[in-house]
Scaffold this motif. Structure first.
Motif, PDB file in Angstrom:
ATOM      1  N   ASN A  51      -3.749  10.301   7.709  1.00  0.00           N
ATOM      2  CA  ASN A  51      -3.094  10.215   6.599  1.00  0.00           C
ATOM      3  C   ASN A  51      -4.380  10.863   5.717  1.00  0.00           C
ATOM      4  OD1 ASN A  51      -2.195   7.867   6.984  1.00  0.00           O
ATOM      5  ND2 ASN A  51      -3.997   6.757   7.105  1.00  0.00           N
ATOM      6  N   SER A  96       0.507  11.321   3.622  1.00  0.00           N
ATOM      7  CA  SER A  96      -0.123  11.657   5.248  1.00  0.00           C
ATOM      8  C   SER A  96       1.190  12.860   5.601  1.00  0.00           C
ATOM      9  CB  SER A  96       0.630  10.306   5.874  1.00  0.00           C
ATOM     10  OG  SER A  96       1.895  10.619   6.146  1.00  0.00           O
ATOM     11  N   VAL A 113       0.951  -1.030   0.035  1.00  0.00           N
ATOM     12  CA  VAL A 113      -0.454   0.328   0.144  1.00  0.00           C
ATOM     13  C   VAL A 113       0.805   1.750  -0.319  1.00  0.00           C
ATOM     14  CG1 VAL A 113      -1.627   1.446   1.209  1.00  0.00           C
ATOM     15  CG2 VAL A 113      -1.592  -1.034   1.312  1.00  0.00           C
ATOM     16  N   LYS A 137       0.797   5.308   0.800  1.00  0.00           N
ATOM     17  CA  LYS A 137       0.215   6.780   0.548  1.00  0.00           C
ATOM     18  C   LYS A 137       0.906   7.520   1.021  1.00  0.00           C
ATOM     19  CE  LYS A 137       0.159   4.376   5.145  1.00  0.00           C
ATOM     20  NZ  LYS A 137       0.229   3.293   6.629  1.00  0.00           N
ATOM     21  N   ARG A 187      -5.191   6.506   0.369  1.00  0.00           N
ATOM     22  CA  ARG A 187      -3.889   5.129   0.967  1.00  0.00           C
ATOM     23  C   ARG A 187      -4.387   4.590  -0.416  1.00  0.00           C
ATOM     24  NH1 ARG A 187      -3.814   1.908   5.174  1.00  0.00           N
ATOM     25  NH2 ARG A 187      -4.762   0.078   3.860  1.00  0.00           N
ATOM     26  N   CYS A 188      -3.219   4.254  -1.206  1.00  0.00           N
ATOM     27  CA  CYS A 188      -3.286   3.567  -2.653  1.00  0.00           C
ATOM     28  C   CYS A 188      -3.099   2.022  -2.384  1.00  0.00           C
ATOM     29  CB  CYS A 188      -2.259   4.610  -4.020  1.00  0.00           C
ATOM     30  SG  CYS A 188      -2.431   3.468  -5.195  1.00  0.00           S
ATOM     31  N   THR A 189      -3.874   1.300  -3.260  1.00  0.00           N
ATOM     32  CA  THR A 189      -4.124  -0.621  -3.426  1.00  0.00           C
ATOM     33  C   THR A 189      -3.143  -0.472  -4.959  1.00  0.00           C
ATOM     34  OG1 THR A 189      -5.368  -1.094  -4.326  1.00  0.00           O
ATOM     35  CG2 THR A 189      -5.538  -0.821  -1.671  1.00  0.00           C
TER      36      THR A 189
END
Length: 399
Positions: free
Chosen positions: A53, A48, A44, A46, A56-58
């Motif tokens: 946060n 922040s 993942v 992220k 988020r990117c998977t």
């Protein structure tokens, strides 16, 4: 290491894990990861802000943005960069890009510093003097929380008092005083904006005139020519340089290169070559030349002819073209203890200069600032202004 160009756009130039970014309040800023990020399965990515946060990117490029940042950020899946919109005071602080999986890896930390637009400075005259025909002035440039006092002549300024910064921090605006184009310029800048106050040298010290409007003064007969530099196409006003009282038998002539007659008085006559291009003022005996061209360069003198001829003005007019834009090239780049050092070469007409620069100053290490030691060859200068990592070049007609 990163380079901040212009006012707000962050450009990636090298890989690093920390970057200071200065941005003007209300602008947008793009934060880059500055390396090629490839997400493995179940990893993942992220962004922040501090401990909060942003998104988020998977590994499947599915993106989830925190509600707090909806409509305030844009995420680019191709390079994982983050666009922050309409930066405000609460947005200053660390922005961190992290890849989480079996291990957590920090990709980069951007320390965002918000700055206001600087206030216009105020330039004031403290004293002036004329020594051997040279004008010398002491001026004070005042900005936010700081001031600097400088001693200036027609070509340069040197600091004699005050502080150019209110404190040795990157968040306090910088003051600088310099001479350009016949004027003394007080420049007030921080990393994202600048403003200046300008005063013509002839206004501060009317006994000496360099460029533009020439002031009539009471003095003895001029013993040497005054040089006047003008841009092609402009008008120039030439005043007599001594107190003129015409007697009954006296006639005043303005001449070009000692032979060509421009005007005479009395009676008021403009000679054929200069009709429509020259105006003579009976009140102060001044001569206005319009739309100056290359062929107008030369000696202009005013002579009172009567029982005894006497010269009441002598000017050497130099017509110059607008300079061509210079070209700035980077010769080498190095980083020592987090400080970026670059060697650059600035090339102009018939001349070049090589300088070593950091985020606050440049010093010449090679080349010549002039193509030759004459007043007709353009001057090259290299300096840092506006933002510490923005190197500026200037070319100007000398004189």
């Amino acid at each position: 290491m990163s380079l901040l160009l212009g006012f707000g756009l962050l450009t990636c130039i090298a890989s690093s894990d920390f970057s200071s970014v200065f941005v003007l309040k209300g602008q947008d800023i793009c934060l880059d990861v500055q390396e090629n990020v490839q997400l493995r399965e179940l990893e993942v990515f992220k962004w922040s802000f501090g401990s909060a946060n942003i998104l988020r990117c998977t590994d499947t490029l599915s993106v989830r943005v925190s509600p707090r940042y909806n409509n305030r950020v844009e995420f680019y899946k191709g390079n994982f960069s983050l666009l922050l919109k309409n930066i405000q005071e609460g947005d200053s602080g660390p922005y961190t890009a992290v890849v989480s999986g079996d291990k957590e890896k920090t990709i980069i930390v951007h320390q965002l510093v918000l700055q206001e637009r600087v206030e216009p400075p105020v330039l004031t005259l403290d004293s002036n003097s004329t020594i051997n025909g040279n004008c010398n002035v002491t001026v004070t440039c005042r900005g936010q929380k700081t001031s600097v006092t400088s001693s200036c002549n027609s070509s340069t300024c040197s600091q004699v008092g005050g502080e150019s910064r209110g404190a040795e921090t990157s968040t306090v605006p910088l003051l600088s005083v310099y001479v350009a184009g016949g004027s003394i310029i007080c420049n007030h800048s921080n990393q994202v904006s600048w403003a200046n106050d300008t005063k013509e040298i002839v206004e501060l010290c009317p006994m000496k005139s360099g460029i533009g409007l020439l002031t009539c003064i009471a003095s003895s007969e001029p013993s040497a020519e005054t040089s006047v530099f003008m841009l092609k196409g402009q008008d120039v006003l030439l005043n007599v340089q001594t107190n003129v009282q015409l007697q009954e038998v006296d006639v005043l002539f303005w001449k070009f290169n000692r032979l060509d007659l421009v005007v005479k008085y009395p009676p008021k006559v403009t000679f054929e070559r200069y009709r429509g291009r020259a105006e003579f003022s009976v009140g102060d005996f001044s001569l206005l030349l319009k739309n100056i061209q290359d062929g107008d360069s030369g000696l202009y003198d005013a002579v009172v002819s009567g029982n005894n001829d006497r010269n009441v003005a002598k000017y050497v007019l130099v017509v110059q073209e607008r300079v061509e834009p210079p070209v700035l090239t980077v010769d080498s780049v190095s980083s020592i203890n987090g400080i970026c050092n670059v060697t650059v070469t600035c090339r102009g007409q018939k001349t070049s200069v090589t300088s070593s620069c950091n985020n606050s100053t440049c010093s010449q290490v090679g080349g010549e600032s002039r193509g030759a030691e004459t007043s007709t060859v353009p001057l090259l200068s290299v300096y840092v202004a506006g933002v510490p990592s923005s190197v500026t070049t200037a070319t100007k007609s000398a004189g």
